[in-house]
Design a protein around this motif. Structure first.
Motif, PDB file in Angstrom:
ATOM      1  N   ASN A  95       7.359  -9.659 161.316  1.00 18.92           N
ATOM      2  CA  ASN A  95       6.410  -9.351 162.495  1.00 18.92           C
ATOM      3  C   ASN A  95       5.796 -10.279 163.496  1.00 18.92           C
ATOM      4  O   ASN A  95       5.867 -10.542 164.168  1.00 18.92           O
ATOM      5  CB  ASN A  95       5.571  -8.480 161.824  1.00 18.92           C
ATOM      6  CG  ASN A  95       5.686  -6.918 161.953  1.00 18.92           C
ATOM      7  OD1 ASN A  95       7.330  -7.220 161.985  1.00 18.92           O
ATOM      8  ND2 ASN A  95       5.009  -6.400 160.765  1.00 18.92           N
ATOM      9  N   GLU A  96       5.605 -11.424 162.626  1.00 23.62           N
ATOM     10  CA  GLU A  96       4.417 -12.664 163.426  1.00 23.62           C
ATOM     11  C   GLU A  96       5.940 -13.727 163.577  1.00 23.62           C
ATOM     12  O   GLU A  96       5.388 -14.422 163.568  1.00 23.62           O
ATOM     13  CB  GLU A  96       3.921 -13.245 162.239  1.00 23.62           C
ATOM     14  CG  GLU A  96       2.675 -12.013 162.129  1.00 23.62           C
ATOM     15  CD  GLU A  96       1.386 -12.799 161.619  1.00 23.62           C
ATOM     16  OE1 GLU A  96       1.102 -14.136 161.852  1.00 23.62           O
ATOM     17  OE2 GLU A  96       0.399 -11.755 161.500  1.00 23.62           O
ATOM     18  N   ASN A  97       7.092 -13.240 162.883  1.00 22.24           N
ATOM     19  CA  ASN A  97       8.182 -14.334 164.108  1.00 22.24           C
ATOM     20  C   ASN A  97       8.010 -15.398 163.002  1.00 22.24           C
ATOM     21  O   ASN A  97       8.200 -16.300 163.870  1.00 22.24           O
ATOM     22  CB  ASN A  97       7.987 -14.670 165.433  1.00 22.24           C
ATOM     23  CG  ASN A  97       8.290 -13.204 166.213  1.00 22.24           C
ATOM     24  OD1 ASN A  97       9.054 -12.353 165.701  1.00 22.24           O
ATOM     25  ND2 ASN A  97       7.668 -12.833 167.412  1.00 22.24           N
ATOM     26  N   VAL A  98       7.962 -15.175 162.223  1.00 22.18           N
ATOM     27  CA  VAL A  98       8.247 -16.626 160.986  1.00 22.18           C
ATOM     28  C   VAL A  98       9.091 -17.381 161.065  1.00 22.18           C
ATOM     29  O   VAL A  98       9.887 -16.717 160.845  1.00 22.18           O
ATOM     30  CB  VAL A  98       7.421 -16.605 159.966  1.00 22.18           C
ATOM     31  CG1 VAL A  98       6.744 -17.729 159.109  1.00 22.18           C
ATOM     32  CG2 VAL A  98       5.983 -16.700 160.317  1.00 22.18           C
ATOM     33  N   ASP A  99       9.534 -18.090 160.987  1.00 25.84           N
ATOM     34  CA  ASP A  99      11.108 -18.825 160.493  1.00 25.84           C
ATOM     35  C   ASP A  99      11.586 -18.699 158.971  1.00 25.84           C
ATOM     36  O   ASP A  99      12.131 -18.170 158.421  1.00 25.84           O
ATOM     37  CB  ASP A  99      11.194 -20.354 161.253  1.00 25.84           C
ATOM     38  CG  ASP A  99      12.818 -20.644 161.055  1.00 25.84           C
ATOM     39  OD1 ASP A  99      14.127 -20.234 161.180  1.00 25.84           O
ATOM     40  OD2 ASP A  99      12.623 -21.859 160.878  1.00 25.84           O
TER      41      ASP A  99
END
Lengths: 625, 79
Positions: free
Chosen positions: A565-569
């Motif tokens: 959801n937090e666009n962590v890679d």
């Protein structure tokens, strides 16, 4: 003719010379039990300083500092000796009493550069504030008030300084209330009562302490009341060298400090294993019959009843109880379920080994059944032979000396400093019930051949949330106590958890679980350090109570979903091996992480978030708050 | 009595029993400083089951003085 003490000392020197440290440690403990004279304490201190730290297996090493406004020596020797009894090796730094104020203020000085595990801040009232103790009756009302305020601000100023330079906990002692106040017997009737002034000051000191902040209140006045207010000082050595305490007080004071130090070091005990005949009641149930054992209203019976009350109190504080007895189970059940004077009932015991097997083997199987380590257990048995057997076979189990006279039992139990902890959580109060529910689960599990069917039958529900003021104590407690399913075994005080919770750079998650057999409370914790594109799992742990129910998978799947959801890679995680965390070793590998580094056994794992496809197991119902 | 004192000196100051003499004093024994002097006093008090007065502690700065003090106490307290 050589005394027993001298013989023991020679044997200790011989075995430590041969580096047979296990034998030396056992004999040192015997020596301390047999003779607690100053020469023995001094011998023990020397023997310990000659042993290599790495040879002392099972010992925890802890650096501490004592800040005192009097000559604290030789108290530190007694403190080290007392700690040694509980497999704790203390490295004590003493701040010179005539320059303690300077040391506290000096950020770069000796006090802080040693990175102490905690500080003891002990001020002798008479020395800190002679006016309060010796001239109080001569002061005006205004001066009296001012005196108390001044003293408090001095003490709180020192504590603030220490806390601003170090994260480690501080144990703060209060002041001695005079045993004979300056106004004599009418002191308590007067507005300017000296005893009230000191008590008032103590109450104010109490108010600046806080478990969350790692500032612990040590009720020194309680301890000297317990020991005897006219015995704890040694005036001769006070006048000669500013040594405040009598020698006989030192072991007692050491024990009281250990109640704080053991939980800080993670060395407090979780389980009390009890013999039955002549331990919980008088007589032998198999020979005398269940109706003839001594419990209740007989002279010895009263002693055993009182002992059971104290054990029940430990149970209520979260200590798990178990039985280890050579008996026929039918006889014991008649007593546990039917004897009207028994205070401890069957439901209070989480494990029962009632058989004719070796008691050390029984302790090991109790540990396995309860999923705890033998080093967190205490064994109480009236038989010296059984005690010796357990000490030899399981040196990590604490086996205290038990006096023959049952009248001494309560005192012996209460003097053990191993059962204290800073937080008594709801989970602690319910632990006995939790273990009883667990044994029901084990029975159900045996009836299934397909493990997934077993999971489904359990009807597991989990609830995940972020740390807040209600959950911080339990989160900290889990980081302190969880040894097995724990990736990094990082220990955090409530204060540290609190700052992790409020930081924007970290996330603290807790997980509560329940199933059809009952609620387990908060059983898992994860701490994430957030980077811009990479999240690092700083802590991921789960209580041994719920190992083997795939709850850890559900927890990890939740963390991954948040990361998505937090666009962590990428998510990184580390496995730091300890003597006990084998159960967590393959967790990252089994859930899709790749090993990217290995150094001194520490494994680093990473994976791109988009590659991590870990659904929550279908048999677990998950909610978040 | 001397055996016990010898033992204390062996344990506290590492004085071999064969090197133990009555003329040993605070100046000649390494480690017999003011702090250890009080540790010595504690050890002797425990071993003999007695208590020295402040004056006695101040005066007991040699083995000879210790023996004399203990003899004086024997006459007063034990006989």
């Amino acid at each position: 003719m050589k005394s027993n003490t001298e013989k023991l000392k020679e044997e200790i020197l011989l075995s430590s010379g041969r580096r047979e440290i296990g034998i030396a440690v056992k004999k040192l403990k015997e020596l301390l039990c047999a003779d607690a004279s100053f020469l023995t304490i001094s011998f023990l201190n020397k023997a310990l300083s000659n042993m290599a730290r790495e040879d002392l297996s099972g010992f925890t090493y802890l650096k501490i500092a004592i800040i005192c406004n009097a000559t604290i020596e030789p108290f530190e020797m007694y403190l080290k000796a007392e700690a040694f009894k509980y497999d704790l090796l203390l490295d004590v730094h003493i701040v010179d009493h005539y320059r303690y104020a300077e040391e506290i203020m000096n950020k770069e000085g000796n006090l802080y550069c040693r990175e102490c595990g905690f500080f003891i801040f002990m001020l002798i009232g008479e020395e800190l504030n002679p006016d309060l103790y010796f001239r109080f009756a001569e002061l005006s009302a205004g001066q009296k008030k001012e005196n108390v305020i001044q003293t408090l601000s001095t003490i709180s100023g020192f504590i603030e300084k220490v806390k601003s330079f170090s994260q480690s906990p501080v144990i703060v002692t209060n002041l001695a209330v005079p045993s004979l106040p300056l106004n004599g017997i009418v002191d308590c009737y007067r507005d300017d009562s000296q005893c009230c002034a000191v008590s008032d000051l103590n109450n104010k000191i109490y108010k600046i302490t806080s478990i969350e902040k790692g500032i612990y209140y040590f009720d020194f006045d309680r301890v000297i009341n317990m020991f005897g207010k006219d015995k704890y000082r040694d005036m001769k050595r006070w006048y000669l060298a500013k040594q405040p305490f009598s020698i006989s007080f030192m072991p007692v004071l050491s024990g009281e400090f250990l109640r704080f130090i053991l939980p800080i070091a993670g060395k407090n005990k979780k389980c009390l294993v009890l013999d039955l005949d002549n331990t919980l009641w008088g007589g032998i149930v198999g020979e005398d019959g269940p109706e003839n054992i001594e419990i209740g209203e007989t002279p010895k019976g009263r002693a055993y009843s009182h002992f059971q009350r104290e054990i029940l109190n430990l149970y209520n504080r979260g200590i798990t109880l178990a039985i280890n007895s050579k008996n026929n189970i039918e006889d014991v059940v008649k007593v546990l379920d039917g004897h009207p004077d028994m205070i401890l009932k069957r439901r209070h015991f989480s494990a029962m080994k009632i058989n004719w097997s070796d008691k050390a083997d029984n302790i090991k199987s109790i540990a396995e059944e309860l999923n705890i380590g033998t080093e967190s257990m205490v064994f109480i048995d009236d038989s010296p032979e059984e005690r010796e057997l357990v000490r030899i076979k399981l040196p990590e189990v604490l086996v205290p000396y038990i006096p023959e006279d049952p009248a001494e039992l309560v005192k012996t139990l209460k003097a053990l400093p191993v059962f204290d902890s800073f937080i008594i959580t709801e989970e602690d109060r319910e632990r006995g019930r939790l273990y009883a529910e667990e044994s029901k689960r084990i029975q159900v599990r045996r009836s299934f051949t397909d493990i997934n069917d077993f999971y489904r039958v359990l009807e597991i529900k989990i609830c995940i949330g972020e740390g807040d003021k209600f959950t911080i104590p339990r989160i900290s407690q889990l980081t302190m106590k969880t040894n097995q399913f724990n990736l990094t075994t990082k220990r955090y005080s409530p204060e540290e958890i609190s700052s992790l919770c409020s930081s924007k750079e970290s996330l603290v998650f807790w997980l509560r679980s329940e199933d059809k057999y009952g609620s387990n409370g908060i059983v898992a914790v994860a701490i994430i350090k957030k980077g811009a594109s990479v999240w690092a799992i700083d802590t991921f742990l789960m209580s041994c109570r719920v190992i083997g129910r795939t709850i850890e998978k559900a927890f990890l799947s939740y963390i991954i979903s948040i990361a998505k959801n937090e666009n962590v890679d990428q998510i990184r995680a580390e496995y730091i091996p300890t003597a006990k965390n084998q159960p967590a070793k393959d967790f990252l590998k089994d859930n899709g992480f790749l090993k990217i580094g290995e150094e001194d056994g520490r494994l680093t794992w990473a994976q791109k978030v988009k590659e991590l496809n870990l659904p929550c197991p279908s048999w677990i119902e998950m909610v978040t708050v | 009595m001397k055996d016990k004192i010898r033992q204390v000196f062996k344990e506290l100051f590492k004085i071999n029993p064969e090197d133990f003499r009555e003329d040993l004093d605070m100046n000649s024994v390494a480690g017999w400083d003011s702090l250890n002097h009080l540790n010595l006093v504690i050890s002797l008090e425990e071993l003999f089951g007695i208590s020295f007065t402040t004056e006695e502690v101040i005066q007991m700065t040699s083995v000879k003085a210790i023996i004399e003090t203990l003899r004086g106490k024997n006459e007063r307290e034990i006989i």
